[in-house]
Design a protein around this motif. Structure first.
Motif, short mmCIF file in Angstrom:
data_model
loop_
_atom_site.label_atom_id
_atom_site.label_comp_id
_atom_site.label_asym_id
_atom_site.label_seq_id
_atom_site.Cartn_x
_atom_site.Cartn_y
_atom_site.Cartn_z
N PHE A 22 12.36 -9.59 -26.37
CA PHE A 22 12.82 -10.03 -25.06
C PHE A 22 14.23 -9.53 -24.79
O PHE A 22 14.53 -9.09 -23.68
CB PHE A 22 12.78 -11.56 -24.96
N SER A 23 15.09 -9.55 -25.79
CA SER A 23 16.46 -9.08 -25.58
C SER A 23 16.50 -7.57 -25.34
O SER A 23 17.31 -7.09 -24.55
CB SER A 23 17.35 -9.46 -26.77
N VAL A 24 15.61 -6.83 -25.98
CA VAL A 24 15.54 -5.39 -25.75
C VAL A 24 15.07 -5.12 -24.32
O VAL A 24 15.64 -4.28 -23.61
CB VAL A 24 14.62 -4.71 -26.78
N VAL A 25 14.03 -5.83 -23.88
CA VAL A 25 13.52 -5.67 -22.52
C VAL A 25 14.59 -6.06 -21.50
O VAL A 25 14.80 -5.36 -20.51
CB VAL A 25 12.23 -6.49 -22.32
N ALA A 26 15.29 -7.16 -21.75
CA ALA A 26 16.35 -7.60 -20.84
C ALA A 26 17.48 -6.57 -20.78
O ALA A 26 18.03 -6.31 -19.71
CB ALA A 26 16.88 -8.96 -21.27
N ALA A 27 17.81 -5.98 -21.91
CA ALA A 27 18.86 -4.96 -21.93
C ALA A 27 18.43 -3.73 -21.13
O ALA A 27 19.24 -3.15 -20.39
CB ALA A 27 19.20 -4.58 -23.36
N LEU A 28 17.17 -3.34 -21.27
CA LEU A 28 16.69 -2.18 -20.52
C LEU A 28 16.67 -2.46 -19.02
O LEU A 28 17.04 -1.60 -18.21
CB LEU A 28 15.29 -1.79 -20.99
N MET A 29 16.27 -3.67 -18.62
CA MET A 29 16.26 -4.02 -17.20
C MET A 29 17.69 -4.07 -16.66
O MET A 29 17.96 -3.63 -15.54
CB MET A 29 15.58 -5.37 -16.97
N SER A 30 18.60 -4.58 -17.46
CA SER A 30 20.00 -4.63 -17.04
C SER A 30 20.57 -3.23 -16.87
O SER A 30 21.32 -2.96 -15.93
CB SER A 30 20.84 -5.41 -18.06
N ALA A 31 20.21 -2.34 -17.79
CA ALA A 31 20.70 -0.96 -17.69
C ALA A 31 20.14 -0.27 -16.45
O ALA A 31 20.87 0.44 -15.75
CB ALA A 31 20.31 -0.18 -18.94
N LEU A 32 18.87 -0.52 -16.15
CA LEU A 32 18.26 0.07 -14.96
C LEU A 32 18.94 -0.43 -13.69
O LEU A 32 19.26 0.35 -12.79
CB LEU A 32 16.76 -0.26 -14.94
N ALA A 33 19.19 -1.73 -13.64
CA ALA A 33 19.88 -2.30 -12.47
C ALA A 33 21.32 -1.80 -12.38
O ALA A 33 21.83 -1.52 -11.28
CB ALA A 33 19.85 -3.83 -12.54
N ALA A 34 21.99 -1.66 -13.51
CA ALA A 34 23.38 -1.17 -13.51
C ALA A 34 23.45 0.29 -13.02
O ALA A 34 24.37 0.66 -12.28
CB ALA A 34 23.99 -1.29 -14.90
N ILE A 35 22.49 1.09 -13.43
CA ILE A 35 22.45 2.48 -12.95
C ILE A 35 22.24 2.50 -11.44
O ILE A 35 22.87 3.28 -10.73
CB ILE A 35 21.36 3.28 -13.69
N GLY A 36 21.35 1.64 -10.95
CA GLY A 36 21.13 1.55 -9.50
C GLY A 36 22.38 1.13 -8.76
O GLY A 36 22.73 1.72 -7.72
N CYS A 37 23.08 0.14 -9.28
CA CYS A 37 24.34 -0.31 -8.64
C CYS A 37 25.38 0.81 -8.65
O CYS A 37 26.10 1.01 -7.67
CB CYS A 37 24.88 -1.55 -9.35
N ALA A 38 25.45 1.52 -9.76
CA ALA A 38 26.41 2.63 -9.85
C ALA A 38 26.08 3.72 -8.83
O ALA A 38 26.99 4.29 -8.22
CB ALA A 38 26.42 3.20 -11.26
N LEU A 39 24.80 3.99 -8.62
CA LEU A 39 24.41 4.99 -7.63
C LEU A 39 24.76 4.54 -6.22
O LEU A 39 25.19 5.36 -5.39
CB LEU A 39 22.92 5.29 -7.73
N VAL A 40 24.58 3.27 -5.91
CA VAL A 40 24.95 2.76 -4.58
C VAL A 40 26.44 2.91 -4.36
O VAL A 40 26.89 3.40 -3.31
CB VAL A 40 24.50 1.30 -4.41
N ILE A 41 27.23 2.54 -5.35
CA ILE A 41 28.69 2.65 -5.23
C ILE A 41 29.10 4.12 -5.12
O ILE A 41 29.94 4.48 -4.30
CB ILE A 41 29.38 1.95 -6.41
N TYR A 42 28.48 4.97 -5.93
CA TYR A 42 28.78 6.40 -5.87
C TYR A 42 28.42 6.97 -4.49
O TYR A 42 29.15 7.80 -3.95
CB TYR A 42 28.04 7.16 -6.97
N GLY A 43 27.31 6.52 -3.92
CA GLY A 43 26.91 6.96 -2.59
C GLY A 43 27.94 6.57 -1.53
O GLY A 43 28.24 7.34 -0.62
N CYS A 44 28.48 5.36 -1.66
CA CYS A 44 29.53 4.92 -0.73
C CYS A 44 30.79 5.78 -0.88
O CYS A 44 31.40 6.17 0.12
CB CYS A 44 29.86 3.45 -0.97
N LEU A 45 31.17 6.06 -2.12
CA LEU A 45 32.35 6.90 -2.35
C LEU A 45 32.12 8.32 -1.85
O LEU A 45 33.03 8.95 -1.29
CB LEU A 45 32.70 6.91 -3.84
N LEU A 46 30.92 8.82 -2.04
CA LEU A 46 30.58 10.15 -1.56
C LEU A 46 30.66 10.22 -0.03
O LEU A 46 31.18 11.18 0.53
CB LEU A 46 29.17 10.51 -2.04
N GLU A 47 30.19 9.19 0.63
CA GLU A 47 30.26 9.13 2.10
C GLU A 47 31.72 9.13 2.56
O GLU A 47 32.08 9.83 3.52
CB GLU A 47 29.55 7.88 2.61
#
Length: 118
Positions: free
Chosen positions: A5-30
């Motif tokens: 469960f902790s491995v799955v939770a870590a993977l889901m957290s990493a996926l969400a963190a990458i998504g958040c980083a892309l949104v922020i990067y998109g705003c900075l790029l704009e």
């Protein structure tokens, strides 16, 4: 069980963190694109671009679909859209699939224990 469960939770957290980083990067790029437009075309060019963006307002779901279809108004909108897809679609779907797989596995183990006890 808790280790998986902790491995799955870590993977889901990493996926969400990458998504958040892309949104922020998109705003900075704009913002970088707007600054470049201001430097090269002046206030009139930036105002024309912002008027186009303001006239292109979409619902959140339409924005996500348009970002992947290639009909977006800017590259930064594409990057933000991919980030939103990661955060709001792929992470919950992956979490749901993982939860279902763990539930099926636990049910199978419980049935095997019952069979072994008889």
């Amino acid at each position: 069980m808790s280790n998986r469960f902790s491995v799955v939770a870590a993977l889901m957290s990493a996926l969400a963190a990458i998504g958040c980083a892309l949104v922020i990067y998109g705003c900075l790029l704009e913002q970088q694109f707007q600054l470049h437009l201001l430097q090269t075309s002046g206030i009139a060019g930036l105002d024309a671009y912002l008027a186009k963006v303001a006239s292109h307002q979409l619902s959140f779901a339409s924005f996500m679909v348009e970002s992947l279809s290639g009909d977006g108004y800017a590259r930064s909108a594409f990057v933000q859209g991919v980030g939103f897809w990661l955060v709001f679609v792929l992470t919950p779907v992956a979490a749901l699939i993982s939860a279902c797989a763990l539930a099926v596995r636990n049910r199978t183990i419980s049935r095997l224990r019952l069979v072994a006890a008889h």
